[in-house]
Design a protein around this motif. Sequence first.
Motif, short mmCIF file in Angstrom:
data_model
loop_
_atom_site.label_atom_id
_atom_site.label_comp_id
_atom_site.label_asym_id
_atom_site.label_seq_id
_atom_site.Cartn_x
_atom_site.Cartn_y
_atom_site.Cartn_z
N PRO A 280 0.81 -1.23 0.00
CA PRO A 280 0.00 0.00 0.00
C PRO A 280 0.83 1.27 0.00
N ARG A 281 2.09 1.19 0.42
CA ARG A 281 2.99 2.35 0.41
C ARG A 281 3.64 2.58 -0.95
N PHE A 282 3.42 1.66 -1.87
CA PHE A 282 4.08 1.72 -3.17
C PHE A 282 3.62 2.95 -3.95
N LYS A 283 4.57 3.64 -4.58
CA LYS A 283 4.25 4.88 -5.28
C LYS A 283 4.89 4.90 -6.67
N LEU A 284 4.24 5.64 -7.56
CA LEU A 284 4.76 5.90 -8.89
C LEU A 284 5.14 7.37 -8.99
N ASP A 285 6.09 7.67 -9.84
CA ASP A 285 6.58 9.04 -9.95
C ASP A 285 6.80 9.38 -11.42
N ALA A 286 6.09 10.39 -11.90
CA ALA A 286 6.33 10.88 -13.26
C ALA A 286 6.52 12.39 -13.23
N SER A 287 7.06 12.90 -12.12
CA SER A 287 7.26 14.34 -11.96
C SER A 287 8.36 14.83 -12.88
N ALA A 288 8.47 16.16 -12.95
CA ALA A 288 9.51 16.76 -13.80
C ALA A 288 10.90 16.36 -13.34
N ASP A 289 11.05 16.03 -12.05
CA ASP A 289 12.36 15.60 -11.54
C ASP A 289 12.86 14.36 -12.26
N SER A 290 11.94 13.54 -12.77
CA SER A 290 12.34 12.30 -13.45
C SER A 290 12.82 12.55 -14.87
N ASP B 279 10.60 3.40 0.18
CA ASP B 279 10.02 4.56 -0.49
C ASP B 279 10.77 4.91 -1.78
N TRP B 280 11.17 3.89 -2.52
CA TRP B 280 11.68 4.08 -3.87
C TRP B 280 10.51 4.02 -4.83
N ARG B 281 10.46 4.98 -5.77
CA ARG B 281 9.32 5.05 -6.67
C ARG B 281 9.70 4.53 -8.06
N LEU B 282 8.75 3.85 -8.68
CA LEU B 282 8.93 3.50 -10.08
C LEU B 282 8.60 4.72 -10.92
N THR B 283 9.39 4.93 -11.97
CA THR B 283 9.19 6.07 -12.86
C THR B 283 8.95 5.54 -14.27
#
Length: 893
Positions: free
Chosen positions: A42-52, A315-319
């Motif tokens: 449930p803590r799993f997160k995805l990241d597609a922010s500009a930082d990526s 808290d590592w996110r998949l991008t």
Amino acid sequence: MVIFTRLFKRLQAAYENLVTAHPGWVLGVLALLTIAAIAGLPRFKLDASADSLTLESDTSVDYYREIYERYDSGDFLVVTYRSRGVDLMSDEALSSIRRLSDELAELPGVTSVQSILDVPLLYSPKPSYSELSSNVRTLETEDTDRDLARTEFLESPLYRELILSEDGQTTALLVNLDIDETGLALVRERNELRRQKSSEGLDEAQQQRLDTVSAEYLTHRTAADAQARERVSEVRAILDNYRGEAELFLGGVTMITADMIAFIQSDLVVFGAGIVLFIILTLALIFRQLRWVLLPLTTCVLSVVLMLGLLSWLDWRLTVISSNFVALLLIITLAITIHLAVRYREFLAENQDWDKRTLALETVRFMARPCLYTALTTAAAFTSLVVSGIRPVIDFGWMMTMGVGLALVLAFLMIPAGVMLLPKRQVNHRADSSHAFTLRFSEFTERNGSLVLLVAFIAALLSAVGISQLKVENRFIDYFDESTEIYQGMSVIDQRLGGTTPLDIVINRAPEEAEEDFGAFGEGIEDSEYGSADEFSAEDPFAAEDPFAGGDEFGEEEDPFGDAGTDDAAEEPVATYWFTRAGLGQLEQLHDFLEAQPEIGKVQSLAITYKIARDLNDGSLNDFELAVARQSLPDDINAVLVDPYLSPEINQTRISLRVMETDPNLRRVELIERIRNYAVNEVGFAEEDVQFTGMLVLYNNMLQSLFKSQILTLAAVFLGILGMFLILFRSLSLALIALLPNILAACVVLGGMGLAGIPLDMMTITIAAITVGIGVDHAIHYIYRFRAEFAKDRNYLATMHRSHASIGRAMFYTAITIIVGFSILALSKFVPSIYFGLLTALAMSAALLGSLTLLPKLLLVFKPLGPEASAEAEPEKQMEQERVAVEEQHQGC
């Protein structure tokens, strides 16, 4: 050395006792770890922010944020509106736009909504200066002539290609969003501490502060991203209510981010499930036994669940870049389990009197070294990604390195423990004819060895040509399928409303240079009706007496500009070079050049203000008139014409332009250099005073870094793998022979990309590492088995055929699984995933062919294992005997 040997033997004995004597405990511990991993999902997160999409250490990012904040150019969404069946200037269409605008303005986080209804009109009709300062007209002003307004939107330098399409039926609503002051402050502090750490070092308190700020920023960004995605959903819900009245598309960085996360989620779920189903089908066709479907499948699924759980807890996110992590880990784990399963079944077929413990231990002992080295070489290839400087690429490299290690451990726990718990069952080779297929490769290599070498040489030459044509330039719009809203929205904005990708040119004027230029401030005033130039101070033109004290023709009152002549210094603008004829003339020259470039759409700068001022004045203005005009502009016009492009306190101006993503000839580096050269060599700006920023610059920096850090460091990766080969094979010639087919496979895929015009990007750049990492597995397994088989009779040809009939089958199984598994990604709507899947499949095909043809041919030619036992024997007769023996071993196939 003796101590290490004893320690290794003790560990080996403990492991063997654990998996054979206590297999239930092994599976029980793995079950508990799986439960812990699932609890973290449930803590799993995805990241597609500009930082990526940016470099972690790119100072351009800080500069971009600085300009972003200075000119109050916050994030925004764009809504394109094309009316259905009615004229855009009709009451019905304008009423619809007003209702839509009002609804969007009510959303949380929206500061304002600009549309054709709100922008000031300067030519409908053209006002005098006094009218401009006292009465700003908009399209909703009661007596506004809409035909004149349409003409202004289409032809005025301010609105042309910005707010209305050429056919007059498509307009844009700009939804301005809050500037994230908290996020900017946190990231600014974090980056400053990072720079200090790399240059001077940090004390304990500063290190703790860095850790705290980094955690706070990550938490804040997570919450902000969630709010942004929710806002996009709310905007879309509002737009859905208007789709019967107009054709609507949503654009903007926030929308693209939200949709890219949706693409990642879709690929994770759809293609992850698709690959699992494919694994089930593949294992069933290969082994035709339920246990050899369940054991490898369970191992594969466990590897993914455990890694995702670990990433969640860390808290590592998949991008976007690491979105194929699940598919890769499934495939790599499956490859290891297939090699173990095939070897176990071979031992069982050859030694039917062995008990389960002996079978399990012999399989583990035989496969431990080649599997360990394949895992190490694969991990080494992925570790090469950490030098990219791009955080998502670095994370992807570490994720895959950890995943490969986990896959190896799980396979060597699950498979032996599983076979110990299950009853021993005989293997039926009659249904498996794959060895007959792989034997054809050995026969082809034997009969057409020269052709194999010639084809390899030609492939190498073509690859060299293709690699020389590799490029990192690509169009962001090409990342998306034509059916997606991102693609359609970007196309509409590009083709009808002046371009999509922002690029800012920031020009500074040194204080000493500005003072020199202000020395000519009075030029042109001596001929004006206001009096002589001596009446005005060059340093402060507003400090003199009111030049309009005697009245003039511009208005009935003494001061038509309102407060223009006030003595209140607090209301006086700072004198700036960029509001002189010299400064504005230079800007206008550069502005016109930019507008003439085919890749550039709308250009906005103070040059537009200068053009409008000249037009409203019916002629040119001198420096004093420009300064007074600047002071007299009302706030709403100043906010449109001046504030976004001028920072007078530091004598800095900004040119904002948008690049056409749909232009097939777009070359970012070439465009930036062309602009820089013109600004410096033709306009006369100092090179150090001209800076570029914006998402185009940041994205281009990322692409260029990928090229330098990955393509140019492949040699180092190959050297590292060569070192591992030397340790494994203890032979330089054998190590070089093992490496050559994999170098060729990597070159084939990169050369193929160059010849096909497929650019390197944030996903395809990783294919080289994947090709090397997985491709060398074939070479290790083949040579390891070849060496074992060669010891039987020291006959190279016979050994080649036996190796193809045994380990060749496992190589064939794993390669086909990888090829077809990654080909499933071709069904994605995210184009980089499509390229990634197809190019990886091509790379694995090249690696398999190289390992089954070129690799054995090199072994036959160079004979790295020493001379044959009986060189004088009749080769043809001996080979026929060997083929018969192999066929008898696998009779019934």
